[in-house]
Design an enzyme around this catalytic site. Sequence first.
Site, PDB file in Angstrom:
ATOM      1  N   ASP A  93       0.855  -1.180   0.000  1.00  0.00           N
ATOM      2  CA  ASP A  93       0.000   0.000   0.000  1.00  0.00           C
ATOM      3  C   ASP A  93       0.897   1.239   0.000  1.00  0.00           C
ATOM      4  O   ASP A  93       2.110   1.138   0.191  1.00  0.00           O
ATOM      5  CB  ASP A  93      -0.964  -0.019   1.182  1.00  0.00           C
ATOM      6  CG  ASP A  93      -0.249  -0.067   2.522  1.00  0.00           C
ATOM      7  OD1 ASP A  93       0.945   0.267   2.576  1.00  0.00           O
ATOM      8  OD2 ASP A  93      -0.886  -0.442   3.516  1.00  0.00           O
ATOM      9  N   SER A  94       0.319   2.394  -0.210  1.00  0.00           N
ATOM     10  CA  SER A  94       1.129   3.604  -0.411  1.00  0.00           C
ATOM     11  C   SER A  94       1.500   4.303   0.882  1.00  0.00           C
ATOM     12  O   SER A  94       2.321   5.207   0.881  1.00  0.00           O
ATOM     13  CB  SER A  94       0.366   4.589  -1.300  1.00  0.00           C
ATOM     14  OG  SER A  94      -0.784   5.057  -0.625  1.00  0.00           O
ATOM     15  N   GLY A  96      -0.839   5.905   2.540  1.00  0.00           N
ATOM     16  CA  GLY A  96      -1.877   6.916   2.706  1.00  0.00           C
ATOM     17  C   GLY A  96      -2.851   6.604   3.823  1.00  0.00           C
ATOM     18  O   GLY A  96      -3.135   7.454   4.671  1.00  0.00           O
ATOM     19  N   PHE A  97      -3.355   5.384   3.862  1.00  0.00           N
ATOM     20  CA  PHE A  97      -4.371   5.032   4.859  1.00  0.00           C
ATOM     21  C   PHE A  97      -3.817   5.189   6.270  1.00  0.00           C
ATOM     22  O   PHE A  97      -4.488   5.718   7.157  1.00  0.00           O
ATOM     23  CB  PHE A  97      -4.864   3.600   4.638  1.00  0.00           C
ATOM     24  CG  PHE A  97      -5.893   3.168   5.642  1.00  0.00           C
ATOM     25  CD1 PHE A  97      -7.216   3.557   5.507  1.00  0.00           C
ATOM     26  CD2 PHE A  97      -5.548   2.387   6.734  1.00  0.00           C
ATOM     27  CE1 PHE A  97      -8.173   3.175   6.439  1.00  0.00           C
ATOM     28  CE2 PHE A  97      -6.489   1.997   7.671  1.00  0.00           C
ATOM     29  CZ  PHE A  97      -7.804   2.395   7.517  1.00  0.00           C
ATOM     30  N   ASP A 268      -7.533  -7.802   0.522  1.00  0.00           N
ATOM     31  CA  ASP A 268      -6.580  -7.971   1.620  1.00  0.00           C
ATOM     32  C   ASP A 268      -7.278  -7.570   2.909  1.00  0.00           C
ATOM     33  O   ASP A 268      -8.192  -6.742   2.895  1.00  0.00           O
ATOM     34  CB  ASP A 268      -5.343  -7.084   1.431  1.00  0.00           C
ATOM     35  CG  ASP A 268      -5.602  -5.649   1.883  1.00  0.00           C
ATOM     36  OD1 ASP A 268      -5.278  -5.330   3.042  1.00  0.00           O
ATOM     37  OD2 ASP A 268      -6.153  -4.857   1.097  1.00  0.00           O
ATOM     38  N   CYS A 306     -11.684 -28.950   6.953  1.00  0.00           N
ATOM     39  CA  CYS A 306     -10.458 -28.201   6.666  1.00  0.00           C
ATOM     40  C   CYS A 306      -9.254 -29.132   6.626  1.00  0.00           C
ATOM     41  O   CYS A 306      -9.141 -30.056   7.440  1.00  0.00           O
ATOM     42  CB  CYS A 306     -10.252 -27.114   7.724  1.00  0.00           C
ATOM     43  SG  CYS A 306      -8.799 -26.082   7.422  1.00  0.00           S
ATOM     44  N   HIS A 337      -4.810 -21.861  10.659  1.00  0.00           N
ATOM     45  CA  HIS A 337      -6.159 -22.278  10.269  1.00  0.00           C
ATOM     46  C   HIS A 337      -6.922 -21.152   9.565  1.00  0.00           C
ATOM     47  O   HIS A 337      -7.513 -21.368   8.495  1.00  0.00           O
ATOM     48  CB  HIS A 337      -6.972 -22.751  11.471  1.00  0.00           C
ATOM     49  CG  HIS A 337      -8.416 -22.909  11.122  1.00  0.00           C
ATOM     50  ND1 HIS A 337      -8.884 -23.976  10.383  1.00  0.00           N
ATOM     51  CD2 HIS A 337      -9.482 -22.082  11.315  1.00  0.00           C
ATOM     52  CE1 HIS A 337     -10.178 -23.815  10.154  1.00  0.00           C
ATOM     53  NE2 HIS A 337     -10.563 -22.677  10.705  1.00  0.00           N
TER      54      HIS A 337
END
Length: 382
Positions: A93-94, A96-97, A268, A306, A337
């Site tokens: 990511d950049s 920014g967030f 993500d 699973c 898991h």
Amino acid sequence: MKYELDKTSGNARRGRLVFERPQGTFSVETPAFMPVGTYGTVKGMTPEEVRATGAEILLGNTFHLWLRPGQEIMRKHGDLHDFMQWHRPILTDSGGFQVFSLGKLRKITEEGVKFQNPINGERIFLSPEKSMEIQYDLGSDIVMIFDECTPYPATFDYAKKSMEMSLRWAKRSRARFDELGNKNALFGIIQGGVFEELRKVSLEGLVNIGFDGYAVGGLAVGEPKEDMHRILEYICPQIPADKPRYLMGVGKPEDLVEGVRRGIDMFDCVMPTRNARNGHLFVTDGIVKIRNAKYRDDTSPLDPECDCYTCKNYTKAYLYHLDKCGEILGARLNTIHNLRYYQRLMAEIRQAIEDDRFDDFVVEFYARMGKPVPPLQLADKS
């Protein structure tokens, strides 16, 4: 990076991202979920363990890796792949967030963002150009432009000004990315809050600049699910079909299903790993809260369906015991898991699209959860 679109089922898309790396050619089958490795590690996991869950691409955090360990140490190792020993694709990511989540600690200007380093308190500055330089040093296979993540709630006027500045920053990001001679992929980020007309302007501006993929940002920031679904249904059909679509920071298993229903290819979220450390485990028919006392003497596996290392070897009682004792192994087994659950879910989604039975899969998915299927407002594109 190349994007190959193989098949659609309604609005759902089955394809892959293809990367040429020094170690060879790597494919990321889509729709894909990217585990988050904020500090250059998926918490508690070795790269081999993450790969064993089915993950083909990871997300790294530009902001945190810039503050620690910093660009110089990263360059000494080669890049982030060498530093963390994950030689498959990485998206970063950049920053920014993270900057905008600092609230009063930061000041936004046209040039970029001045903020207080949360580690040592010093004043530092992050701009579109600096973000591109950091991500270049990280060796990111997919670089994200620097943008302002429009908060929720936001007025139309604020969302408009924020989106317009993000577009100007997108141009600057593109220019610096190209100046650096970066041969990897650069994604634009669509902003505009919950306002459809602003999202349209944002997308058109980004397409005019030209990017290798398009992310939908500024969702999953507190808005009602109905607004997220509405924006995705509105904007996804307008994104160029030959480019991957990435919904940032999302989310719960049902959010992934709903994103795919509306045409998203990439996701993500910290949810599977963070929830694992808090004893909140995803299973075929819902959730197991392993801290509940009813699991103290439960000798059944966590999820009989699973195939992960945890479910093949341990009982709920053992996971309960580890959690109660605060043992590190408990968090690790839970993380294995949950990551495997997410990758199995994505594999089932991909297979359902291939078999042209994605709508049936959605009905079955919600039936197992005991939940109704959320309405899809747009007519499916067949």
